[in-house]
Write a protein that holds these residues in place. Structure first.
Motif, mmCIF file in Angstrom:
data_model
loop_
_atom_site.group_PDB
_atom_site.id
_atom_site.type_symbol
_atom_site.label_atom_id
_atom_site.label_comp_id
_atom_site.label_asym_id
_atom_site.label_seq_id
_atom_site.Cartn_x
_atom_site.Cartn_y
_atom_site.Cartn_z
ATOM 1 N N MET A 91 0.845 -1.175 0.000
ATOM 2 C CA MET A 91 0.000 0.000 0.000
ATOM 3 C C MET A 91 0.889 1.236 0.000
ATOM 4 S SD MET A 91 -2.332 1.576 3.058
ATOM 5 C CE MET A 91 -3.670 0.425 2.989
ATOM 6 N N LYS A 92 0.599 2.142 -0.884
ATOM 7 C CA LYS A 92 1.314 3.418 -0.943
ATOM 8 C C LYS A 92 0.524 4.452 -0.148
ATOM 9 C CE LYS A 92 2.797 7.007 -4.132
ATOM 10 N NZ LYS A 92 2.945 7.389 -5.541
ATOM 11 N N ILE A 93 1.242 5.215 0.674
ATOM 12 C CA ILE A 93 0.629 6.310 1.421
ATOM 13 C C ILE A 93 1.276 7.594 0.943
ATOM 14 C CG2 ILE A 93 0.263 7.321 3.701
ATOM 15 C CD1 ILE A 93 0.632 4.431 4.818
ATOM 16 N N ASN A 94 0.481 8.475 0.363
ATOM 17 C CA ASN A 94 1.006 9.742 -0.152
ATOM 18 C C ASN A 94 0.603 10.872 0.797
ATOM 19 O OD1 ASN A 94 1.709 12.063 -1.532
ATOM 20 N ND2 ASN A 94 1.112 11.246 -3.530
ATOM 21 N N PHE A 95 1.514 11.221 1.686
ATOM 22 C CA PHE A 95 1.226 12.282 2.652
ATOM 23 C C PHE A 95 1.042 13.632 1.969
ATOM 24 C CE2 PHE A 95 3.202 9.133 5.477
ATOM 25 C CZ PHE A 95 2.245 9.086 6.477
ATOM 26 N N ASN A 96 1.605 13.803 0.767
ATOM 27 C CA ASN A 96 1.453 15.072 0.041
ATOM 28 C C ASN A 96 0.013 15.334 -0.371
ATOM 29 O OD1 ASN A 96 4.217 15.775 0.131
ATOM 30 N ND2 ASN A 96 4.621 14.394 -1.580
ATOM 31 N N GLU A 97 -0.784 14.290 -0.487
ATOM 32 C CA GLU A 97 -2.180 14.432 -0.892
ATOM 33 C C GLU A 97 -3.143 14.498 0.298
ATOM 34 O OE1 GLU A 97 -2.974 11.256 -3.608
ATOM 35 O OE2 GLU A 97 -1.715 12.113 -5.178
ATOM 36 N N MET A 98 -2.615 14.386 1.515
ATOM 37 C CA MET A 98 -3.465 14.401 2.712
ATOM 38 C C MET A 98 -3.629 15.815 3.253
ATOM 39 S SD MET A 98 -2.240 11.298 5.090
ATOM 40 C CE MET A 98 -2.269 9.624 4.529
ATOM 41 N N GLU A 99 -4.778 16.054 3.840
ATOM 42 C CA GLU A 99 -5.015 17.322 4.518
ATOM 43 C C GLU A 99 -4.386 17.251 5.909
ATOM 44 O OE1 GLU A 99 -8.764 19.998 6.056
ATOM 45 O OE2 GLU A 99 -9.026 18.691 4.317
ATOM 46 N N ALA A 100 -3.685 18.314 6.277
ATOM 47 C CA ALA A 100 -3.058 18.373 7.596
ATOM 48 C C ALA A 100 -4.066 18.857 8.633
ATOM 49 C CB ALA A 100 -1.861 19.311 7.560
ATOM 50 N N LYS A 101 -3.962 18.302 9.818
ATOM 51 C CA LYS A 101 -4.784 18.732 10.946
ATOM 52 C C LYS A 101 -3.886 19.439 11.949
ATOM 53 C CE LYS A 101 -7.801 17.149 14.628
ATOM 54 N NZ LYS A 101 -8.322 16.024 15.375
ATOM 55 N N VAL A 102 -4.292 20.632 12.357
ATOM 56 C CA VAL A 102 -3.527 21.382 13.354
ATOM 57 C C VAL A 102 -4.101 21.076 14.736
ATOM 58 C CG1 VAL A 102 -2.817 23.662 14.150
ATOM 59 C CG2 VAL A 102 -3.013 23.204 11.700
ATOM 60 N N ASN A 103 -3.256 20.554 15.603
ATOM 61 C CA ASN A 103 -3.635 20.220 16.970
ATOM 62 C C ASN A 103 -2.941 21.203 17.902
ATOM 63 O OD1 ASN A 103 -4.873 17.362 16.530
ATOM 64 N ND2 ASN A 103 -2.964 17.367 15.390
ATOM 65 N N ASN A 104 -3.700 22.023 18.574
ATOM 66 C CA ASN A 104 -3.126 22.987 19.501
ATOM 67 C C ASN A 104 -3.036 22.375 20.887
ATOM 68 O OD1 ASN A 104 -3.700 25.543 21.491
ATOM 69 N ND2 ASN A 104 -2.381 26.025 19.752
ATOM 70 N N ARG A 105 -1.866 22.507 21.505
ATOM 71 C CA ARG A 105 -1.618 21.991 22.857
ATOM 72 C C ARG A 105 -1.899 20.487 22.945
ATOM 73 N NH1 ARG A 105 -0.546 24.970 26.889
ATOM 74 N NH2 ARG A 105 -1.745 23.704 28.357
ATOM 75 N N PHE A 106 -1.394 19.724 21.966
ATOM 76 C CA PHE A 106 -1.637 18.285 21.880
ATOM 77 C C PHE A 106 -1.099 17.568 23.117
ATOM 78 C CE2 PHE A 106 -0.718 14.003 20.117
ATOM 79 C CZ PHE A 106 -2.004 13.671 19.724
ATOM 80 N N LYS A 107 -1.942 16.792 23.749
ATOM 81 C CA LYS A 107 -1.626 16.056 24.982
ATOM 82 C C LYS A 107 -1.077 17.001 26.053
ATOM 83 C CE LYS A 107 -1.173 11.475 23.003
ATOM 84 N NZ LYS A 107 -2.394 10.862 23.487
ATOM 85 N N ASP A 108 -1.664 18.191 26.126
ATOM 86 C CA ASP A 108 -1.284 19.236 27.085
ATOM 87 C C ASP A 108 0.107 19.791 26.834
ATOM 88 O OD1 ASP A 108 -3.734 19.288 28.454
ATOM 89 O OD2 ASP A 108 -3.116 17.615 29.738
ATOM 90 N N GLY A 109 0.558 19.700 25.599
ATOM 91 C CA GLY A 109 1.827 20.318 25.232
ATOM 92 C C GLY A 109 1.637 21.797 24.943
ATOM 93 N N GLU A 110 2.593 22.386 24.246
ATOM 94 C CA GLU A 110 2.555 23.803 23.903
ATOM 95 C C GLU A 110 2.457 23.975 22.391
ATOM 96 O OE1 GLU A 110 2.464 26.263 26.132
ATOM 97 O OE2 GLU A 110 2.562 24.791 27.754
ATOM 98 N N GLY A 111 1.852 25.056 21.942
ATOM 99 C CA GLY A 111 1.856 25.419 20.527
ATOM 100 C C GLY A 111 1.121 24.446 19.637
ATOM 101 N N ASP A 112 1.610 24.341 18.389
ATOM 102 C CA ASP A 112 0.915 23.576 17.347
ATOM 103 C C ASP A 112 1.675 22.335 16.904
ATOM 104 O OD1 ASP A 112 -1.196 25.384 17.242
ATOM 105 O OD2 ASP A 112 -0.206 26.613 15.722
ATOM 106 N N PHE A 113 0.944 21.222 16.852
ATOM 107 C CA PHE A 113 1.402 19.966 16.272
ATOM 108 C C PHE A 113 0.563 19.766 15.014
ATOM 109 C CE2 PHE A 113 0.432 15.192 16.515
ATOM 110 C CZ PHE A 113 1.459 14.854 15.646
ATOM 111 N N ILE A 114 1.217 19.785 13.857
ATOM 112 C CA ILE A 114 0.532 19.639 12.571
ATOM 113 C C ILE A 114 0.742 18.193 12.118
ATOM 114 C CG2 ILE A 114 0.389 20.471 10.197
ATOM 115 C CD1 ILE A 114 1.803 23.081 11.369
ATOM 116 N N ALA A 115 -0.356 17.481 11.850
ATOM 117 C CA ALA A 115 -0.255 16.053 11.578
ATOM 118 C C ALA A 115 -1.032 15.636 10.343
ATOM 119 C CB ALA A 115 -0.753 15.265 12.778
ATOM 120 N N LYS A 116 -0.418 14.744 9.584
ATOM 121 C CA LYS A 116 -1.079 13.998 8.515
ATOM 122 C C LYS A 116 -1.011 12.553 8.963
ATOM 123 C CE LYS A 116 0.206 17.210 4.860
ATOM 124 N NZ LYS A 116 0.837 17.345 3.530
ATOM 125 N N ILE A 117 -2.178 11.916 9.146
ATOM 126 C CA ILE A 117 -2.234 10.600 9.779
ATOM 127 C C ILE A 117 -2.971 9.591 8.912
ATOM 128 C CG2 ILE A 117 -3.019 9.310 11.801
ATOM 129 C CD1 ILE A 117 -2.929 11.953 13.359
#
Length: 109
Positions: free
Chosen positions: A1-27
């Motif tokens: 299976m090929k996974i093309n992260f370039n074609e995925m929409e990124a999700k911005v997670n603010n303070r992910f798991k009580d962290g700081e700032g922004d974690f931008i993820a393609k999952i």
């Protein structure tokens, strides 16, 4: 299976798991794995958390940062790999002035 992260929409997670700032993820996930192309912006972090039912492997693609693994803090840079075993705790921190980009795999066990 090929996974093309370039074609995925990124999700911005603010303070992910009580962290700081922004974690931008393609999952891509299924019942057994999460495969993540992630970016931590400067000054951001994924909060300290425990892996109860899985482990996590993080490979640094670009940038510099550090991780806290149990009671130890380790520097990370391009080409480094961090492994958090099932039952252990960690966080990922971008303490630099540029993005920290990484590839992570979280297999359920």
């Amino acid at each position: 299976m090929k996974i093309n992260f370039n074609e995925m929409e990124a999700k911005v997670n603010n303070r992910f798991k009580d962290g700081e700032g922004d974690f931008i993820a393609k999952i891509k996930s299924d019942d057994l794995n999460k495969i993540i192309y992630g970016t931590l912006t400067p000054g951001s972090s994924i909060g300290y958390h425990k892996h109860e039912t899985n482990s996590e492997i993080i490979y640094i693609l670009e940038g510099n940062g550090k991780c806290k693994y149990e009671d130890e803090v380790q520097s990370l840079s391009k080409g480094d790999c961090h492994y958090c075993k099932k039952g252990h705790s960690h966080s990922l921190i971008n303490d630099s002035d540029s993005d920290l980009k990484f590839f992570a795999v979280i297999p359920e066990q």
